[in-house]
Design an enzyme around this catalytic site. Structure first.
Site, PDB file in Angstrom:
ATOM      1  N   THR A 379      44.532  16.206  47.581  1.00 51.99           N
ATOM      2  CA  THR A 379      44.912  15.707  46.275  1.00 51.99           C
ATOM      3  C   THR A 379      46.099  16.537  45.816  1.00 51.99           C
ATOM      4  O   THR A 379      46.624  17.342  46.569  1.00 51.99           O
ATOM      5  CB  THR A 379      43.701  15.876  45.316  1.00 51.99           C
ATOM      6  OG1 THR A 379      42.533  15.337  45.948  1.00 51.99           O
ATOM      7  CG2 THR A 379      43.871  15.167  43.999  1.00 51.99           C
ATOM      8  N   GLU A 399      43.127  10.474  48.125  1.00 51.41           N
ATOM      9  CA  GLU A 399      41.787  10.858  48.580  1.00 51.41           C
ATOM     10  C   GLU A 399      41.869  11.755  49.806  1.00 51.41           C
ATOM     11  O   GLU A 399      41.824  12.957  49.695  1.00 51.41           O
ATOM     12  CB  GLU A 399      40.879   9.655  48.839  1.00 51.41           C
ATOM     13  CG  GLU A 399      39.459  10.010  49.236  1.00 51.41           C
ATOM     14  CD  GLU A 399      38.756  10.966  48.251  1.00 51.41           C
ATOM     15  OE1 GLU A 399      37.795  11.616  48.675  1.00 51.41           O
ATOM     16  OE2 GLU A 399      39.152  11.069  47.096  1.00 51.41           O
ATOM     17  N   ASP A 421      34.913   7.790  48.405  1.00 50.18           N
ATOM     18  CA  ASP A 421      34.261   8.587  47.362  1.00 50.18           C
ATOM     19  C   ASP A 421      32.864   8.053  47.046  1.00 50.18           C
ATOM     20  O   ASP A 421      32.081   8.700  46.361  1.00 50.18           O
ATOM     21  CB  ASP A 421      35.103   8.596  46.086  1.00 50.18           C
ATOM     22  CG  ASP A 421      35.918   9.876  45.934  1.00 50.18           C
ATOM     23  OD1 ASP A 421      35.690  10.820  46.701  1.00 50.18           O
ATOM     24  OD2 ASP A 421      36.785   9.925  45.042  1.00 50.18           O
ATOM     25  N   SER A 440      34.307  10.941  41.096  1.00 48.89           N
ATOM     26  CA  SER A 440      35.467  11.738  41.494  1.00 48.89           C
ATOM     27  C   SER A 440      35.283  13.167  41.018  1.00 48.89           C
ATOM     28  O   SER A 440      34.764  13.404  39.930  1.00 48.89           O
ATOM     29  CB  SER A 440      36.735  11.165  40.865  1.00 48.89           C
ATOM     30  OG  SER A 440      37.824  12.062  41.012  1.00 48.89           O
ATOM     31  N   GLY A 461      41.530  19.292  46.280  1.00 42.62           N
ATOM     32  CA  GLY A 461      40.558  19.846  47.218  1.00 42.62           C
ATOM     33  C   GLY A 461      39.263  19.091  47.363  1.00 42.62           C
ATOM     34  O   GLY A 461      38.287  19.642  47.876  1.00 42.62           O
ATOM     35  N   GLY A 462      39.172  17.825  46.887  1.00 44.32           N
ATOM     36  CA  GLY A 462      37.930  17.081  47.053  1.00 44.32           C
ATOM     37  C   GLY A 462      36.763  17.792  46.385  1.00 44.32           C
ATOM     38  O   GLY A 462      36.866  18.242  45.236  1.00 44.32           O
TER      39      GLY A 462
END
Length: 559
Positions: A379, A399, A421, A440, A461-462
């Site tokens: 991201t 993503e 996600d 998210s 960084g998810g």
């Protein structure tokens, strides 16, 4: 917390390129090109929203594998005149014709991540352009075409391939479809560090957006190209999906931490809730009594992440579909029960979701399962603050690195794979459903002190995003570190299991102690996230900007 003590710690005259200070405005991002664009817009009289929008388009050119025209995101905007903060939700949404079992094979098994993350079914309705159009409409002073112009000029000139590009191509180049390969691997050879690359198709797309407005992306010729590109790869995105997408303006979620207030997005954003939840736990644990690199500090971070993740997976989803017990999860009595899970002796193997419903009686349990999947992703985060005191921050994303790998022919931008996600299995609170927003972990964050902004911060960084933001906040607020030093202080991340991801600098002694407590450390250290932040000295009217060394971005003052 003594604000002056914190401000005195700031290394005002340090010449490090990833530190800056200004009284005129500040832009921070993961690329020097986007930061320079933001600073130039601020210097020429644009406000924070104008600069942020220009930076998003600049990042579409300079960091096209992490964000771009086909991405999603959340914008946090603080209006200095009204002293109000709003969230503009440009989050990607599931297409209306998506099948609930789209990630299940004929044997009723979940399709492996790589296979489900690159076909057309991985692409959700991209919302970032609608979000910035809405943001400019509500808060901006420049026109849509004006904020795109710097990115057009950058795209025509070209950008230098840096280490981030090269690393991405080495590690994730196999994710790219044919159209994307022709750009990133010209003549079958990957772009190399130092090379100047020009994306002529992206330039054309940006100029088209300038001339015809945002509608060309959602109901015009670009929309048609998006639909065609996804359908060729078994996607179900339609022209109606794009046409009917709307960015929503929401009130943020807010809670106190000691003597400051933390402002974040609401669900379906899960990162905001997660940050507030963990700060409430850490506040009771008084983490600052332990040294910043002590095993006790890392233990508290690890267990707090595990406890939060258990509840996040069980209760976070799209509130338009199911009740989310946010008030119950943040209720003092519920948090007191969760505090009993810490023991300072060993990793608690009984960390499981609690029962927040008894503290949120107006809402009803969904009866659905927890999401068992946590997949890493990439991201970008960027912030702009103007001389009038307005602040705009955005976390936007494709993503995964390169998103779906699908580049729209003729327009030079990648499409997201935000459908990953969702929980790919059936029957979960975050499982795939038509028109639904997946959870998210994007966490654009504003910290307020005595009603005025103190800090704006965020990271990519998810699932690791909230861990990076949490630890940097603690380093600033509890340990009162210089902002850049707080960002660089090594961080850890873990989910509900024993495995800890860690950054270089975690002491061997601390690792050994935690391993005796039944934690496991990944074999090698790796950078997590890419924190961008601005600290505000309200009395002296000074803004301190700092960028994380994990990417080549810099803060840029509007001097």
């Amino acid at each position: 917390m003594k604000i002056q003590d914190l401000l005195n710690k700031q290394k005002l005259h340090d010449p490090h390129p990833q530190r800056a200070c200004s009284q005129q405005g500040m832009a921070v991002s993961a690329t020097k090109e986007a930061s320079a664009i933001g600073a130039k817009v601020l210097k020429s009289g644009g406000n924070a929203m104008d600069a942020l929008a220009a930076m998003q388009f600049g990042l579409a050119v300079s960091e096209p594998f992490n964000t771009g025209l086909g991405s999603s995101g959340f914008i946090l905007y603080y209006d200095a005149k009204t002293k109000e903060t709003k969230v503009i939700q440009g989050h990607s949404q599931a297409p209306r014709h998506i099948q609930k079992d789209c990630f299940i094979d004929e044997n009723e098994n979940v399709i492996p991540f790589f296979e489900r993350s690159t076909p057309g079914t991985a692409v959700a309705i991209p919302g970032i352009l609608k979000a910035f159009h809405k943001g400019l409409e509500l808060f901006g002073t420049l026109s849509w075409g004006e904020v795109i112009e710097p990115a057009v000029q950058l795209s025509k000139k070209g950008v230098e391939v840096n280490e981030m590009w090269q690393t991405g191509l080495t590690r994730f180049g196999n994710r790219l479809g044919e159209e994307a390969k022709s750009f990133f691997f010209p003549d079958g050879v990957p772009l190399t560090k130092g090379e100047i690359v020009v994306n002529h198709d992206l330039t054309a797309a940006l100029e088209l957006l300038q001339q015809k407005g945002v509608d060309v992306f959602y109901r015009g010729e670009i929309a048609e190209a998006i639909v065609e590109a996804t359908k060729k790869l078994n996607g179900c995105l339609t022209a109606e999906d794009l046409e009917h997408y709307e960015a929503q303006v929401k009130t943020p979620l807010q809670a106190s931490y000691k003597d400051v207030d933390i402002i974040v997005p609401r669900p379906p954003n899960g990162g905001g809730f997660a940050l507030l939840y963990m700060l409430k736990l850490v506040e009771q644990l008084d983490i600052s009594r332990y040294d910043v690199r002590s095993w006790e500090k890392y233990y508290l971070i690890a267990e707090t992440l595990r406890i939060m993740t258990a509840d996040k997976l069980a209760f976070m989803g799209d509130p338009a579909f199911y009740d989310i017990p946010v008030d119950g999860l943040l209720h003092p009595e519920y948090l007191q029960k969760r505090l009993k899970l810490y023991n300072f002796k060993h990793r608690n193997d009984k960390v499981a979701p609690g029962n927040p419903w008894v503290y949120d009686e107006a809402k009803k349990p969904s009866g659905l399962n927890a999401q068992p999947f946590e997949i890493g992703s990439e991201t970008t985060h960027f912030i702009a603050a103007d001389r009038e005191g307005n602040i705009a921050a955005c976390t936007s994303s494709l993503e995964h690195f390169f998103g779906s790998g699908i580049m729209v022919p003729g327009y030079g931008f990648l499409l997201n794979n935000d459908m990953t996600d969702f929980d790919p299995s059936l029957g979960g609170i975050n499982s795939v459903e038509p028109n639904k927003f997946p959870v998210s972990m994007k966490t654009p964050t504003l910290v307020m002190k005595d009603g005025l902004p103190l800090l704006a911060i965020g990271s990519p960084g998810g699932p690791t995003i909230v861990a990076s933001v949490l630890q940097t906040l603690i380093h600033v607020l509890d340990y009162q570190m210089d902002l850049k030093d707080a960002i660089e202080e090594p961080r850890i991340y873990n989910g509900t299991g024993p495995l800890i991801w860690w950054e270089e600098g975690i002491p061997d002694e601390a690792q050994a102690t935690l391993e005796k407590m039944n934690y496991q450390f990944d074999e090698i250290a790796l950078s997590m996230g890419n924190v961008q932040a601005i600290l505000f000295d309200q009395e002296q009217k000074i803004m301190y900007g700092a960028s994380d060394s994990s990417r080549p971005g810099v803060p840029a003052g509007a001097e």
